[in-house]
Scaffold this motif. Structure first.
Motif, mmCIF file in Angstrom:
data_model
loop_
_atom_site.group_PDB
_atom_site.id
_atom_site.type_symbol
_atom_site.label_atom_id
_atom_site.label_comp_id
_atom_site.label_asym_id
_atom_site.label_seq_id
_atom_site.Cartn_x
_atom_site.Cartn_y
_atom_site.Cartn_z
ATOM 1 N N LEU A 175 7.041 -9.017 2.375
ATOM 2 C CA LEU A 175 7.243 -8.278 1.132
ATOM 3 C C LEU A 175 8.698 -8.316 0.691
ATOM 4 C CD1 LEU A 175 5.975 -6.444 -1.042
ATOM 5 C CD2 LEU A 175 6.553 -4.490 0.402
ATOM 6 N N ALA A 176 9.613 -8.234 1.643
ATOM 7 C CA ALA A 176 11.044 -8.257 1.316
ATOM 8 C C ALA A 176 11.457 -9.580 0.690
ATOM 9 C CB ALA A 176 11.875 -7.984 2.565
ATOM 10 N N ARG A 177 10.629 -10.614 0.865
ATOM 11 C CA ARG A 177 10.946 -11.951 0.349
ATOM 12 C C ARG A 177 10.013 -12.378 -0.779
ATOM 13 N NH1 ARG A 177 12.118 -10.942 5.238
ATOM 14 N NH2 ARG A 177 13.886 -11.880 6.316
ATOM 15 N N ALA A 178 9.118 -11.490 -1.175
ATOM 16 C CA ALA A 178 8.084 -11.855 -2.155
ATOM 17 C C ALA A 178 8.592 -11.734 -3.583
ATOM 18 C CB ALA A 178 6.865 -10.960 -1.979
ATOM 19 N N ASP A 179 7.922 -12.464 -4.458
ATOM 20 C CA ASP A 179 8.195 -12.357 -5.887
ATOM 21 C C ASP A 179 7.409 -11.176 -6.441
ATOM 22 O OD1 ASP A 179 9.780 -14.637 -5.844
ATOM 23 O OD2 ASP A 179 8.045 -15.954 -6.162
ATOM 24 N N GLY A 180 7.990 -10.487 -7.413
ATOM 25 C CA GLY A 180 7.297 -9.351 -8.019
ATOM 26 C C GLY A 180 8.004 -8.046 -7.715
ATOM 27 N N ASP A 181 7.497 -6.990 -8.314
ATOM 28 C CA ASP A 181 8.102 -5.671 -8.165
ATOM 29 C C ASP A 181 7.535 -4.990 -6.922
ATOM 30 O OD1 ASP A 181 9.262 -3.223 -8.404
ATOM 31 O OD2 ASP A 181 8.717 -2.905 -10.501
ATOM 32 N N ALA A 182 8.177 -5.244 -5.783
ATOM 33 C CA ALA A 182 7.686 -4.703 -4.525
ATOM 34 C C ALA A 182 7.785 -3.181 -4.487
ATOM 35 C CB ALA A 182 8.474 -5.307 -3.366
ATOM 36 N N VAL A 183 8.858 -2.621 -5.044
ATOM 37 C CA VAL A 183 9.061 -1.175 -5.005
ATOM 38 C C VAL A 183 7.970 -0.446 -5.773
ATOM 39 C CG1 VAL A 183 10.627 0.707 -5.623
ATOM 40 C CG2 VAL A 183 11.546 -1.422 -4.690
ATOM 41 N N ALA A 184 7.694 -0.906 -6.976
ATOM 42 C CA ALA A 184 6.660 -0.261 -7.788
ATOM 43 C C ALA A 184 5.297 -0.348 -7.114
ATOM 44 C CB ALA A 184 6.609 -0.913 -9.170
ATOM 45 N N SER A 185 5.068 -1.429 -6.388
ATOM 46 C CA SER A 185 3.788 -1.614 -5.719
ATOM 47 C C SER A 185 3.590 -0.636 -4.577
ATOM 48 C CB SER A 185 3.675 -3.045 -5.194
ATOM 49 O OG SER A 185 3.773 -3.980 -6.246
ATOM 50 N N LEU A 186 4.682 -0.098 -4.041
ATOM 51 C CA LEU A 186 4.591 0.859 -2.935
ATOM 52 C C LEU A 186 4.580 2.311 -3.409
ATOM 53 C CD1 LEU A 186 7.140 -0.831 -0.510
ATOM 54 C CD2 LEU A 186 4.670 -0.690 -0.179
ATOM 55 N N ALA A 187 4.808 2.515 -4.702
ATOM 56 C CA ALA A 187 4.932 3.879 -5.232
ATOM 57 C C ALA A 187 3.680 4.711 -4.963
ATOM 58 C CB ALA A 187 5.224 3.825 -6.727
ATOM 59 N N SER A 188 2.517 4.107 -5.130
ATOM 60 C CA SER A 188 1.280 4.855 -4.929
ATOM 61 C C SER A 188 1.159 5.345 -3.496
ATOM 62 C CB SER A 188 0.071 3.990 -5.286
ATOM 63 O OG SER A 188 -0.001 2.849 -4.434
ATOM 64 N N GLY A 189 1.730 4.585 -2.556
ATOM 65 C CA GLY A 189 1.663 4.990 -1.155
ATOM 66 C C GLY A 189 2.385 6.288 -0.883
ATOM 67 N N LEU A 190 3.520 6.504 -1.555
ATOM 68 C CA LEU A 190 4.275 7.745 -1.351
ATOM 69 C C LEU A 190 3.552 8.965 -1.912
ATOM 70 C CD1 LEU A 190 7.994 6.763 -2.030
ATOM 71 C CD2 LEU A 190 6.888 7.238 0.154
ATOM 72 N N ASP A 191 2.632 8.734 -2.832
ATOM 73 C CA ASP A 191 1.875 9.843 -3.434
ATOM 74 C C ASP A 191 0.546 10.088 -2.726
ATOM 75 O OD1 ASP A 191 3.812 10.218 -5.376
ATOM 76 O OD2 ASP A 191 2.924 8.747 -6.733
ATOM 77 N N SER A 192 0.261 9.307 -1.688
ATOM 78 C CA SER A 192 -1.023 9.423 -1.003
ATOM 79 C C SER A 192 -1.139 10.745 -0.251
ATOM 80 C CB SER A 192 -1.201 8.259 -0.021
ATOM 81 O OG SER A 192 -2.358 8.432 0.763
ATOM 82 N N GLY A 193 -2.345 11.259 -0.182
ATOM 83 C CA GLY A 193 -2.597 12.455 0.628
ATOM 84 C C GLY A 193 -2.704 12.137 2.104
ATOM 85 N N ASP A 194 -2.763 10.854 2.441
ATOM 86 C CA ASP A 194 -2.862 10.407 3.828
ATOM 87 C C ASP A 194 -1.456 10.176 4.371
ATOM 88 O OD1 ASP A 194 -3.225 9.049 6.227
ATOM 89 O OD2 ASP A 194 -4.954 7.919 5.498
ATOM 90 N N VAL A 195 -1.058 10.962 5.368
ATOM 91 C CA VAL A 195 0.310 10.868 5.882
ATOM 92 C C VAL A 195 0.580 9.486 6.478
ATOM 93 C CG1 VAL A 195 -0.291 11.793 8.172
ATOM 94 C CG2 VAL A 195 2.043 12.011 7.317
ATOM 95 N N ALA A 196 -0.430 8.845 7.057
ATOM 96 C CA ALA A 196 -0.234 7.510 7.635
ATOM 97 C C ALA A 196 0.135 6.501 6.553
ATOM 98 C CB ALA A 196 -1.488 7.063 8.375
ATOM 99 N N VAL A 197 -0.473 6.621 5.397
ATOM 100 C CA VAL A 197 -0.170 5.720 4.275
ATOM 101 C C VAL A 197 1.255 5.956 3.789
ATOM 102 C CG1 VAL A 197 -0.764 5.108 1.900
ATOM 103 C CG2 VAL A 197 -2.579 5.513 3.571
#
Length: 336
Positions: A169-191
């Protein structure tokens, strides 16, 4: 009413009406002198009942049973239909997401599409080794979209595969940060933990901003990960959590080193010292905590903590006193 008229008014083709007749599902009540099928109002009503049940996904056999068996109860059948429909919708949703992933990669030709599909199959494998291989040894010339990798990271429970995904992911093309945003809002602590771990390996202001927000997460491990990353980047908002990490452990040694680095800024040196000594005043009887705090004081730049360590050399806790005395001696020697 003759079959042609019934077909026109009901929307059911004459061919299907003849099929219903052959199955005994809807048999016309009468026949004309010429032998043509003649449908009564009750026959037409039954046609609409058949079509209504077909719209729910029932087979013609199930419809016949439902209409002709007085003891038939719909609950079990409807429950089965719900389950099958949910499975079908799930498959359709999976297909939709796969198509969106392929579209986001902007393939230049069918070879690109096929290579990306191969990568998707690998990431979807039930075997961790296969998923890891798909990430570390992708098909030739395949550039995995950041959105795909982020989605895989948030769902990945195997530590080795997750590490490979974060590396990619650190080397991928695209907006990696925005793609992880939903994970921080998850109700699942593991996510949320997976999202923070991935963000910790991404550079840039957006990742730093999202990690700063994670300092407010209710989960201690998430706050600690965010603070260690932010502190290493020189973000002073992480100081309270870093001090808390020294108190609570684990990662207290790493947190202490980062606090020492941040204390090189004169504006923050006194605040960090005050925070550490305040914790010493609070934890007067917990030897393990006082040992960690004493060790953290040794990480302060120059002789900033020397006076405090000299006081601790006379601490009632012998372990703390011996550690502080050794640290004072080391600092005195270095200062000469």
């Amino acid at each position: 009413m003759l079959i042609g008229e019934v077909a026109r008014r009901s929307g059911v083709s004459a061919r299907m009406l003849r099929h219903y007749d052959s199955l005994g599902l809807v048999r016309p009540t009468g026949r004309t002198v010429g032998g043509y099928r003649e449908y009564s109002p009750d026959d037409i009503r039954r046609i609409f009942h058949v079509e209504g049940l077909r719209s729910l996904g029932l087979s013609l056999h199930q419809i016949g049973r439902a209409l002709d068996d007085p003891g038939f109860t719909p609950s079990a059948l409807v429950g089965d239909l719900i389950r099958k429909t949910e499975e079908r919708v799930g498959r359709e949703q999976e297909l939709l997401e796969r198509l969106r992933t392929v579209d986001a990669a902007e393939p230049s030709g069918w070879q690109d599409v096929l290579r990306l599909v191969e990568l998707l199959h690998g990431l979807g494998s039930q075997y961790a080794a296969r998923r890891q291989q798909a990430v570390l040894a992708p098909a030739e010339d395949v550039s995995a979209p950041a959105e795909l990798l982020a989605e895989a990271i948030l769902a990945e429970s195997d530590a080795n595969v997750a590490g490979a995904l974060r590396w990619a992911l650190a080397r991928a093309d695209g907006d990696a940060v925005a793609s992880l945003a939903s994970g921080l809002d998850s109700g699942d602590v593991a996510v949320r933990r997976r999202a923070v771990q991935a963000l910790a390996e991404l550079a840039g202001d957006e990742a730093t901003a999202m990690l700063t927000g994670a300092l407010e997460d209710p989960d201690t491990a998430i706050r600690r990960q965010a603070a260690l990353t932010l502190g290493a980047r020189g973000v002073t908002e992480a100081v309270p959590t870093l001090v808390g990490t020294v108190v609570e452990g684990p990662n207290d040694v790493e947190a202490a080193e980062i606090l020492g680095m941040l204390a090189r800024d004169a504006q923050w040196a006194d605040r960090i010292m005050s925070a550490l000594t305040g914790e010493l005043d609070t934890h007067t009887t917990d030897s393990a905590v006082r040992m960690r705090l004493t060790q953290a004081l040794a990480e302060m730049p120059g002789t900033l903590a020397l006076d405090t360590l000299r006081q601790l050399a006379h601490d009632e806790d012998r372990s703390v006193a011996l550690l502080a005395a050794a640290l004072v001696q080391a600092l005195d020697t270095t200062d000469r």
